[in-house]
Design a protein around this motif. Structure first.
Motif, PDB file in Angstrom:
ATOM      1  N   LEU A  60       2.315  30.134  25.405  1.00  0.00           N
ATOM      2  CA  LEU A  60       3.582  30.041  24.256  1.00  0.00           C
ATOM      3  C   LEU A  60       3.230  29.014  23.787  1.00  0.00           C
ATOM      4  O   LEU A  60       3.640  29.307  22.460  1.00  0.00           O
ATOM      5  N   LEU A  61       2.686  27.488  24.033  1.00  0.00           N
ATOM      6  CA  LEU A  61       3.243  26.189  23.258  1.00  0.00           C
ATOM      7  C   LEU A  61       2.083  26.181  22.711  1.00  0.00           C
ATOM      8  O   LEU A  61       1.692  25.619  20.914  1.00  0.00           O
ATOM      9  N   ARG A  62       0.231  26.474  22.804  1.00  0.00           N
ATOM     10  CA  ARG A  62      -0.190  26.321  22.150  1.00  0.00           C
ATOM     11  C   ARG A  62      -1.220  27.114  21.748  1.00  0.00           C
ATOM     12  O   ARG A  62      -3.327  27.535  21.547  1.00  0.00           O
ATOM     13  N   ARG A  63      -1.507  28.770  22.382  1.00  0.00           N
ATOM     14  CA  ARG A  63      -2.904  29.707  22.151  1.00  0.00           C
ATOM     15  C   ARG A  63      -1.890  30.820  21.423  1.00  0.00           C
ATOM     16  O   ARG A  63      -0.891  30.727  20.872  1.00  0.00           O
ATOM     17  N   VAL A  64      -2.045  31.980  20.802  1.00  0.00           N
ATOM     18  CA  VAL A  64      -1.541  33.503  20.347  1.00  0.00           C
ATOM     19  C   VAL A  64      -1.193  34.353  21.503  1.00  0.00           C
ATOM     20  O   VAL A  64      -2.309  35.642  21.896  1.00  0.00           O
ATOM     21  N   PRO A  65      -0.279  34.279  21.563  1.00  0.00           N
ATOM     22  CA  PRO A  65       0.574  35.088  22.706  1.00  0.00           C
ATOM     23  C   PRO A  65      -0.070  36.249  21.962  1.00  0.00           C
ATOM     24  O   PRO A  65       0.862  36.539  20.980  1.00  0.00           O
ATOM     25  N   TRP A  66       0.097  37.833  23.315  1.00  0.00           N
ATOM     26  CA  TRP A  66       0.306  39.144  22.827  1.00  0.00           C
ATOM     27  C   TRP A  66       1.366  39.371  23.058  1.00  0.00           C
ATOM     28  O   TRP A  66       2.669  40.351  22.719  1.00  0.00           O
ATOM     29  N   LYS A  67       1.253  39.330  24.627  1.00  0.00           N
ATOM     30  CA  LYS A  67       3.041  39.394  24.857  1.00  0.00           C
ATOM     31  C   LYS A  67       3.500  38.846  26.159  1.00  0.00           C
ATOM     32  O   LYS A  67       2.366  38.034  27.002  1.00  0.00           O
ATOM     33  N   VAL A  68       4.275  38.485  27.200  1.00  0.00           N
ATOM     34  CA  VAL A  68       4.632  38.161  28.152  1.00  0.00           C
ATOM     35  C   VAL A  68       5.546  39.309  29.054  1.00  0.00           C
ATOM     36  O   VAL A  68       6.338  39.792  28.595  1.00  0.00           O
ATOM     37  N   LEU A  69       4.391  39.380  30.396  1.00  0.00           N
ATOM     38  CA  LEU A  69       5.578  39.623  31.652  1.00  0.00           C
ATOM     39  C   LEU A  69       5.889  38.743  32.998  1.00  0.00           C
ATOM     40  O   LEU A  69       5.931  37.396  33.311  1.00  0.00           O
ATOM     41  N   VAL A  70       7.255  38.892  33.139  1.00  0.00           N
ATOM     42  CA  VAL A  70       8.114  38.626  34.112  1.00  0.00           C
ATOM     43  C   VAL A  70       8.985  39.462  34.628  1.00  0.00           C
ATOM     44  O   VAL A  70       9.037  41.303  34.502  1.00  0.00           O
ATOM     45  N   SER A  71       9.278  39.057  36.320  1.00  0.00           N
ATOM     46  CA  SER A  71       9.346  39.594  37.329  1.00  0.00           C
ATOM     47  C   SER A  71      10.645  39.398  36.998  1.00  0.00           C
ATOM     48  O   SER A  71      11.278  38.730  36.688  1.00  0.00           O
ATOM     49  N   PRO A  72      11.560  40.788  37.523  1.00  0.00           N
ATOM     50  CA  PRO A  72      12.786  40.868  37.192  1.00  0.00           C
ATOM     51  C   PRO A  72      13.672  40.155  38.278  1.00  0.00           C
ATOM     52  O   PRO A  72      14.768  39.718  37.785  1.00  0.00           O
ATOM     53  N   ASP A  73      13.315  39.456  39.150  1.00  0.00           N
ATOM     54  CA  ASP A  73      14.072  38.547  40.034  1.00  0.00           C
ATOM     55  C   ASP A  73      13.581  37.221  39.377  1.00  0.00           C
ATOM     56  O   ASP A  73      14.719  36.003  39.986  1.00  0.00           O
ATOM     57  N   ALA A  74      12.829  36.475  38.493  1.00  0.00           N
ATOM     58  CA  ALA A  74      12.635  35.888  38.225  1.00  0.00           C
ATOM     59  C   ALA A  74      13.265  34.724  36.294  1.00  0.00           C
ATOM     60  O   ALA A  74      12.866  33.824  36.289  1.00  0.00           O
TER      61      ALA A  74
END
Length: 389
Positions: A331-345
């Motif tokens: 997120l800080l230095r590339r060209v992000p496509w999407k982020v996957l996140v665990s529901p517990d986190a």
């Protein structure tokens, strides 16, 4: 191939850099096995840089991303994360340091892999000195995926220290690319130079189960991953660019003096090391647990990345960055496509969610995700080459 022995002329090797001339850390905390690239213009727009990297027209280490300066809201999230995690970090620092001390007969030479390893190496040095009364040398050096470890830096270390006492240090593992790179590079160095270093990499956190020496295998936020140079001594990522550097020079980096008003490098170290005295018993318990645990790498992180790559039809695992630290970097230095996140986190990755919102990156909540979160880089071409870290 039979190894050949190369005679090292120590006088012909460059000298390490130290603060305050290079970096904001005190000279006693770390010696940088790097070449100061001064005011060389290396920063490039993220989208242009990403396209060049993925197409194979440029190597990721030939240029630098533009340094991200956090918003006030993001800085507040960083401070909150540091306050919540400093004790937990202190325990992990103590555990991994005591394991390294035991494996090197209480006289290790710590060599951090720049740049994420540098603040961790300094904290390990502080634990050894402040808690165990052992003053250990600490250097930081460059490793570049596809290039390997800086050979000039290895020759410097071999000329000044016993290679058997060298302990390589990094911040965390993602899928384990750097651990694999280190092993391959040190094997090649043994063949070409006749000097063998241990490839045993010590990390603060090993969520990918890639190394045997670690402080924890939990995938939680290490606050130094939230920021770039402003939590790493104001030093850039390392640069490997043959138009700027000769074979007898260390890999390069820049010192961002102009960002000194944003520098929290020392404050981060102090926040963690101030908790050392209160975690001694917890560290002893952690070391005892480690002594009986199966610490052999299982590479479950790499297996998970392969599954994610296939599920999302991504051309290369280099575009899948697992774990809190790696997702933050995307997120800080590339060209992000999407982020996957665990529901517990969700509560533990607030800074990731904020960055994703600021950059307009969609977030998917994925039950059963083996990491707290995973960052996916936008596959701009089928020839995506990817990054090392």
């Amino acid at each position: 191939m039979e190894p050949r022995t190369v005679t090292i002329d120590a006088a012909a090797l460059p000298e390490p850099l130290t603060g305050p001339d290079f970096g904001s850390y005190d000279a006693s905390e770390v010696r940088w096995l790097l070449t100061d690239l001064g005011d060389t213009r290396l920063e490039a727009d993220a989208s242009e840089r990403e396209a060049a990297i993925q197409s194979g027209r440029a190597h990721y280490a030939e240029s630098l991303p533009i340094e991200y300066l956090p918003s006030p809201e993001y800085e507040e999230l960083y401070r909150d994360a540091l306050a919540r995690s400093s004790r937990r970090l202190a325990v992990a620092v103590g555990v991994v340091t005591d394991l390294v001390l035991a494996s090197r007969e209480n006289r290790p030479v710590l060599v951090s892999l720049a740049r994420a390893g540098t603040p961790i190496g300094i904290l390990m040095r502080r634990w050894a000195k402040e808690v165990r009364g052992i003053d250990v040398p600490h250097y930081t050096m460059s490793i570049v995926r596809g290039v390997g470890v800086d050979g000039t830096a290895l020759r410097y270390l071999a000329a000044h220290h016993d290679p058997e006492q060298i302990a390589f240090v990094d911040g965390w593992t993602g899928k384990g690319a750097i651990a694999r790179e280190l092993t391959a590079a040190l094997e090649l160095f043994a063949e070409t130079d006749g000097i063998r270093f241990s490839d045993e990499l010590a990390v603060l956190a090993d969520p990918g189960h890639c190394v045997p020496v670690y402080g924890t295998r939990d995938d939680y936020l290490i606050p130094s991953a939230c920021l770039n140079s402003t939590v790493s001594g104001l030093v850039s990522r390392t640069v490997y660019n043959r138009e700027l550097l000769s074979d007898d020079q260390f890999h390069g980096a820049k010192f961002y003096r102009e960002l000194s008003s944003h520098d929290v490098s020392g404050a981060f170290l102090d926040a963690v090391s101030s908790r050392f005295a209160e975690v001694v018993d917890d560290v002893a318990a952690g070391v005892e647990e480690a002594s009986t645990a199966d610490r052999e790498p299982s590479w479950i992180g790499w297996e998970a990345v392969e599954r994610i790559r296939e599920q999302y039809d991504i051309p290369t695992v280099n575009l899948v960055k697992p774990g809190v630290g790696e997702t933050t970097r995307v997120l800080l230095r590339r060209v992000p496509w999407k982020v996957l996140v665990s529901p517990d986190a969700l509560d533990d990755v607030a800074h990731v969610l904020l960055l994703a919102e600021q950059r307009g990156v969609p977030v998917e909540v994925v039950p059963g995700l083996p990491y707290s979160c995973v960052g996916l880089i936008n596959p701009l071409s089928d020839a995506a080459a990817g990054d090392a870290q």
